[in-house]
Design a protein around this motif. Structure first.
Motif: not given
Length: 187
Positions: A52-56, A62-63, A145-147
């Motif tokens: 859950d933390a990873q998905a968060y 992404v945001a 990552p921020i892509i």
């Protein structure tokens, strides 16, 4: 008659001794089964909490990719909101050169850290347990990552203190004795 009474007393004592021994063994066996069940339940709970933390973090990354500048005031305001609404103690934006920045003007250079290669390669992940530079607590980092337009522009990283997990775990009490240790699946 005395011998008969003595024989009856011996049989009663032997029966009581066997009963006590069987009761102890049964209690020990039940405690081991109970401990195994708690261990499996808690391992599943920890795994879910980490996923859950990873998905968060991945969603937040992404945001952040939609902001014009990942180091803008707007990005750090978003970082504050993310930290306030999560179990993360601190959050940073990591630039491509390994410099982490938080909204609190904290700047860290993680370019020489073992986990940075994974971050720099644009991977999501969870670091090994490290001693926090902030408060020396056992901590692990969850990063993503921020892509933007298919290009790696940085990463989002959150600090998760190990004691947060221990508060999640419900350990049974076995006469007030025993300890719980959290191990990685690699040992």
């Amino acid at each position: 008659v005395t011998v008969a009474i003595l024989a009856i007393v011996i049989v009663i004592l032997l029966s009581f001794s066997k009963f006590s021994s069987d009761g102890y063994n049964n209690t020990l066996e039940l405690n081991m089964v109970r401990l195994e069940e708690y261990t499996l339940q808690n391992a599943f709970l920890i795994k879910n909490k980490m996923e859950d933390a990873q998905a968060y973090v991945e969603s937040a990354a992404v945001a952040l990719s939609y902001t014009e500048d990942i180091l803008s005031e707007e990005s750090f305001e978003m970082l504050d909101r993310i930290a306030e609404n999560s179990h993360f103690n601190r959050m940073w934006i990591v630039t491509q050169d390994g410099i982490c920045r938080s909204s609190l003007d904290t700047v860290l250079d993680i370019s020489k850290e073992e986990y940075f290669k994974d971050i720099h390669d644009g991977n999501s992940g969870i670091s090994q347990i490290i001693s926090s530079a902030y408060n020396r607590e056992d901590t692990f980092l969850i990063y993503s990552p921020i892509i933007r337009d298919g290009v790696y522009i940085g990463s989002l990283m959150g600090a998760f203190e190990v004691n947060q997990i221990s508060m999640t775990i419900e350990m049974p009490r076995f006469n007030g004795e025993g300890y719980a240790h959290i191990l990685q699946d690699t040992g």
